[in-house]
Motif scaffolding. Structure first.
Motif, PDB file in Angstrom:
ATOM      1  N   SER A  73      86.971 -19.537  70.570  1.00  0.00           N
ATOM      2  CA  SER A  73      86.333 -20.597  72.073  1.00  0.00           C
ATOM      3  C   SER A  73      87.449 -21.608  71.546  1.00  0.00           C
ATOM      4  O   SER A  73      87.806 -22.246  70.920  1.00  0.00           O
ATOM      5  CB  SER A  73      84.919 -20.736  71.632  1.00  0.00           C
ATOM      6  OG  SER A  73      84.765 -21.499  69.644  1.00  0.00           O
ATOM      7  N   GLY A  74      86.486 -22.507  72.789  1.00  0.00           N
ATOM      8  CA  GLY A  74      86.898 -23.838  72.181  1.00  0.00           C
ATOM      9  C   GLY A  74      87.104 -24.387  71.199  1.00  0.00           C
ATOM     10  O   GLY A  74      87.266 -24.767  70.765  1.00  0.00           O
ATOM     11  N   MET A  75      85.192 -24.685  70.819  1.00  0.00           N
ATOM     12  CA  MET A  75      84.823 -25.714  69.633  1.00  0.00           C
ATOM     13  C   MET A  75      85.787 -24.228  67.974  1.00  0.00           C
ATOM     14  O   MET A  75      86.071 -25.116  67.164  1.00  0.00           O
ATOM     15  CB  MET A  75      83.680 -25.106  69.539  1.00  0.00           C
ATOM     16  CG  MET A  75      82.308 -25.519  70.347  1.00  0.00           C
ATOM     17  SD  MET A  75      83.579 -27.463  70.279  1.00  0.00           S
ATOM     18  CE  MET A  75      83.141 -27.918  68.667  1.00  0.00           C
ATOM     19  N   TYR A 125      83.138 -34.186  74.356  1.00  0.00           N
ATOM     20  CA  TYR A 125      81.618 -32.945  74.628  1.00  0.00           C
ATOM     21  C   TYR A 125      80.854 -33.014  72.759  1.00  0.00           C
ATOM     22  O   TYR A 125      80.781 -32.936  71.948  1.00  0.00           O
ATOM     23  CB  TYR A 125      82.313 -31.171  74.605  1.00  0.00           C
ATOM     24  CG  TYR A 125      82.066 -30.444  74.579  1.00  0.00           C
ATOM     25  CD1 TYR A 125      80.969 -29.988  75.825  1.00  0.00           C
ATOM     26  CD2 TYR A 125      82.066 -29.838  73.657  1.00  0.00           C
ATOM     27  CE1 TYR A 125      80.745 -28.735  75.858  1.00  0.00           C
ATOM     28  CE2 TYR A 125      81.428 -28.033  73.383  1.00  0.00           C
ATOM     29  CZ  TYR A 125      80.305 -28.204  74.743  1.00  0.00           C
ATOM     30  OH  TYR A 125      79.816 -27.021  74.290  1.00  0.00           O
ATOM     31  N   ASN A 147      84.662 -35.100  79.282  1.00  0.00           N
ATOM     32  CA  ASN A 147      83.158 -34.613  79.235  1.00  0.00           C
ATOM     33  C   ASN A 147      82.558 -35.791  78.979  1.00  0.00           C
ATOM     34  O   ASN A 147      81.981 -35.476  77.696  1.00  0.00           O
ATOM     35  CB  ASN A 147      83.618 -33.360  78.556  1.00  0.00           C
ATOM     36  CG  ASN A 147      82.246 -32.114  78.901  1.00  0.00           C
ATOM     37  OD1 ASN A 147      81.187 -32.557  79.926  1.00  0.00           O
ATOM     38  ND2 ASN A 147      82.838 -31.102  78.950  1.00  0.00           N
ATOM     39  N   ASP A 178      91.762 -32.565  73.852  1.00  0.00           N
ATOM     40  CA  ASP A 178      91.014 -31.848  74.294  1.00  0.00           C
ATOM     41  C   ASP A 178      91.790 -32.196  75.892  1.00  0.00           C
ATOM     42  O   ASP A 178      91.080 -32.857  76.703  1.00  0.00           O
ATOM     43  CB  ASP A 178      90.023 -31.452  74.454  1.00  0.00           C
ATOM     44  CG  ASP A 178      88.611 -30.592  74.751  1.00  0.00           C
ATOM     45  OD1 ASP A 178      89.376 -30.031  75.886  1.00  0.00           O
ATOM     46  OD2 ASP A 178      87.550 -30.427  74.150  1.00  0.00           O
ATOM     47  N   SER A 236      89.733 -25.469  75.806  1.00  0.00           N
ATOM     48  CA  SER A 236      88.587 -24.163  75.948  1.00  0.00           C
ATOM     49  C   SER A 236      89.025 -23.240  77.528  1.00  0.00           C
ATOM     50  O   SER A 236      89.155 -23.399  78.329  1.00  0.00           O
ATOM     51  CB  SER A 236      87.188 -24.643  75.445  1.00  0.00           C
ATOM     52  OG  SER A 236      86.423 -23.532  77.016  1.00  0.00           O
ATOM     53  N   THR A 253      87.500 -20.708  78.172  1.00  0.00           N
ATOM     54  CA  THR A 253      86.092 -19.899  78.712  1.00  0.00           C
ATOM     55  C   THR A 253      86.267 -21.117  80.153  1.00  0.00           C
ATOM     56  O   THR A 253      85.220 -20.371  80.863  1.00  0.00           O
ATOM     57  CB  THR A 253      85.170 -20.714  77.458  1.00  0.00           C
ATOM     58  OG1 THR A 253      85.434 -20.492  76.245  1.00  0.00           O
ATOM     59  CG2 THR A 253      83.535 -20.125  78.598  1.00  0.00           C
ATOM     60  N   LYS A 254      86.865 -22.035  80.161  1.00  0.00           N
ATOM     61  CA  LYS A 254      86.689 -22.648  81.403  1.00  0.00           C
ATOM     62  C   LYS A 254      87.444 -22.502  82.545  1.00  0.00           C
ATOM     63  O   LYS A 254      87.030 -21.178  82.756  1.00  0.00           O
ATOM     64  CB  LYS A 254      86.106 -24.288  81.380  1.00  0.00           C
ATOM     65  CG  LYS A 254      85.383 -24.322  79.926  1.00  0.00           C
ATOM     66  CD  LYS A 254      84.016 -24.745  80.140  1.00  0.00           C
ATOM     67  CE  LYS A 254      83.270 -24.337  78.884  1.00  0.00           C
ATOM     68  NZ  LYS A 254      83.647 -26.009  78.117  1.00  0.00           N
ATOM     69  N   GLY A 309      87.024 -18.426  75.255  1.00  0.00           N
ATOM     70  CA  GLY A 309      88.237 -18.345  74.455  1.00  0.00           C
ATOM     71  C   GLY A 309      88.559 -19.749  74.148  1.00  0.00           C
ATOM     72  O   GLY A 309      88.176 -20.451  74.478  1.00  0.00           O
ATOM     73  N   LEU A 365      81.719 -24.404  83.241  1.00  0.00           N
ATOM     74  CA  LEU A 365      82.356 -25.428  84.310  1.00  0.00           C
ATOM     75  C   LEU A 365      82.901 -24.857  84.780  1.00  0.00           C
ATOM     76  O   LEU A 365      84.534 -23.533  84.052  1.00  0.00           O
ATOM     77  CB  LEU A 365      82.943 -26.927  83.648  1.00  0.00           C
ATOM     78  CG  LEU A 365      83.174 -26.887  82.712  1.00  0.00           C
ATOM     79  CD1 LEU A 365      84.908 -27.379  82.538  1.00  0.00           C
ATOM     80  CD2 LEU A 365      83.174 -28.132  81.180  1.00  0.00           C
TER      81      LEU A 365
HETATM   82  C1  LIG Z   1      83.260 -26.753  77.237  1.00  0.00           C
HETATM   83  C2  LIG Z   1      83.968 -26.971  76.077  1.00  0.00           C
HETATM   84  C3  LIG Z   1      84.071 -26.954  75.148  1.00  0.00           C
HETATM   85  C4  LIG Z   1      84.223 -25.926  74.370  1.00  0.00           C
HETATM   86  O1  LIG Z   1      84.530 -24.616  74.662  1.00  0.00           O
HETATM   87  P1  LIG Z   1      83.945 -23.540  74.245  1.00  0.00           P
HETATM   88  O2  LIG Z   1      84.328 -22.368  74.700  1.00  0.00           O
HETATM   89  O3  LIG Z   1      82.597 -22.995  74.695  1.00  0.00           O
HETATM   90  O4  LIG Z   1      83.525 -23.940  72.361  1.00  0.00           O
HETATM   91  C5  LIG Z   1      84.983 -27.695  74.363  1.00  0.00           C
HETATM   92  N1  LIG Z   1      85.402 -29.500  75.086  1.00  0.00           N
HETATM   93  C6  LIG Z   1      84.907 -29.211  75.992  1.00  0.00           C
HETATM   94  C7  LIG Z   1      85.858 -30.454  76.899  1.00  0.00           C
HETATM   95  C8  LIG Z   1      84.083 -28.510  77.513  1.00  0.00           C
HETATM   96  O5  LIG Z   1      84.064 -28.689  78.413  1.00  0.00           O
END
Ligand SMILES: *Cc1c(COP(=O)(O)O)cnc(C)c1O
Length: 426
Positions: free
Chosen positions: A99-101, A125, A173, A206, A228, A230-231, A241, A370
């Motif tokens: 994940s991003g985190m 975030y 964000n 980020d 991230s 995931t976005k 991811g 997002l």
């Molecule tokens: C969503 C987000 C994250 C975290 O990402 P995950 O994949 O949900 O862990 C980190 N930074 C920003 C700017 C985000 O929008």
């Protein structure tokens, strides 16, 4: 095996489809699309080779004869995804996470030690804020939340020998501030000249909102870029991811951190992001961005709207910086797919509006995340950024009434009509 044609002269739009053309991470010569791997452990041909795999783990693999051992260490599909991400961000290497985190936590834990300090932008975030303010202090890693574009203030922090990491979002964000990357990186470089090799300051950004399609921070002198996945990069809302794009000299440390913290990406997710996400990212991003400008223009003119923040509007407080930094690899202005806005009136009005969207809108969904194909709306102060304590929200730039919109691939007029309908009722 066919010799790989050169990628050197091709544009990132083409590279996102073909990558390295033939991957060194998989011994195939017939697949057009890489096979999806699912093997938690790998057959080793001798004890000697097994031992070699463990003792050399983390160092760049001999690409002609990679040693795969166990999924949590390294595996081929993730490796191909990493090669693609490094290519798009123009970095030396990438390490992917679950994940991003996972990427943010592993990177900060790798770069910081007890007694040291991370200087971060005040708007972050929500979970990143929580990581820096709740978790890192338990390991005696301190923090300072500042305005990263206040260069005089930043210089003071850079002079503090305890400062080791400068952390911010390239486009913040949720309020879409633009960081002055070039100026920040050059101040850090100047400060590093006066420091020993062991005590250098690292810039970590980020880049999730911008994606590599709108901004390549390494080109401006930044050290580490986090995404991230995931976005927007994953884009369809099915995979999670994260990744850090880093200097080669840190690859080993980051891979060992991932191995020991365990924040690996499942190869199934890596495969989907590689095959579907990355190859369509540019075209999705550009279409969503085109719609975002139309929606932002509509909102800005609406009498019930108090303010709209979108980097593509001339009214954006940092429009000049947006023009400078937000550019596609093909040189086009790329203000992105995210909008922040506020209605006139109090919180009750905001709630009524968002609830009405949630109940009656066809094209807009009340949901976090997002960059997806579907347009999403949320209220950061109560949702994605709720980890920030109420008495800190103002300092962190979080107005409880601010509404965040992530524009999807729907018809622009349909999104505008849904917004107009809900606005009529408040
Ligand atoms: C969503 C987000 C994250 C975290 O990402 P995950 O994949 O949900 O862990 C980190 N930074 C920003 C700017 C985000 O929008």
């Amino acid at each position: 095996m066919k010799k790989a044609p050169t990628k050197a002269m091709k544009s990132p739009r083409t590279q996102a489809i073909h990558g390295e053309f033939l991957s060194k991470s998989w011994e195939f010569s017939h697949h057009l699309i890489p096979p999806m791997t699912a093997s938690t452990t790998f057959r080793l041909e001798s004890l000697e080779r097994g031992a070699q795999g463990f003792s050399t783990f983390g160092a760049p693999q001999d690409s002609a004869k990679p040693i795969w051992i166990y999924d949590r260490l390294e595996e081929p599909t993730t490796k191909m995804l990493e090669d693609q991400l490094a290519l798009l961000e123009k970095g030396e290497c990438a390490v992917a996470f679950g994940s991003g985190m996972g990427a943010i936590a592993s990177t900060l834990m790798s770069l910081l030690k007890a007694g040291e300090k991370v200087v971060a932008h005040k708007t972050l975030y929500g979970c990143t804020y929580s990581l820096i303010t709740n978790w890192l202090p338990r390991f005696q890693v301190n923090h300072e939340l500042v305005d990263i574009n206040d260069l005089k203030g930043l210089e003071k922090h850079l002079a503090d020998s305890k400062t080791r990491v400068i952390y911010f979002e390239t486009v913040s964000n949720p309020i879409l501030e633009i960081a002055d990357l070039e100026k920040i990186a050059s101040l850090v470089k100047a400060a590093n000249k006066k420091r020993s090799k062991e005590n250098q300051i690292y810039t970590v950004v980020d880049n999730t909102f911008a994606t590599p399609w709108a901004l390549r921070p390494l080109e401006w002198g930044i050290d580490f870029v986090i995404q991230s996945l995931t976005k927007n990069i994953s884009g369809f809302g099915t995979e999670m991811g994260g990744a850090v794009i880093a200097p080669k000299s840190f690859e080993s440390m980051l891979r060992v951190a991932r191995k020991d913290f365990g924040a690996i990406i499942h190869p199934y997710s890596a495969w989907h992001i590689l095959v579907y996400g990355i190859s369509t990212q540019a075209i999705r991003f550009e279409q969503q961005q085109e719609t975002a400008l139309k929606v932002a223009n509509f909102l800005e003119k609406h009498p019930k709207v108090q303010s709209v923040t979108y980097p593509g509007l001339k009214s954006h407080p940092q429009y000049k910086l947006a023009k400078k930094y937000l550019k596609s690899p093909e040189g086009q202005f790329a203000p992105g797919t995210m909008i922040s806005f506020q209605l006139k009136g109090d919180m009750k009005k905001c709630q009524k509006f968002v609830d009405d969207i949630a109940k009656t809108s066809y094209s807009i969904t009340l949901a976090v995340s997002l960059g997806l194909t579907k347009t999403l709306i949320e209220v950061p102060g109560f949702m994605t950024h709720s980890a920030i304590p109420d008495d800190q929200k103002d300092h962190c730039g979080i107005d409880p009434r601010a509404i965040r919109l992530s524009i999807g691939l729907e018809n622009a007029q349909d999104i505008i009509e849904d917004l107009a309908g809900a606005l009529k009722k408040v």
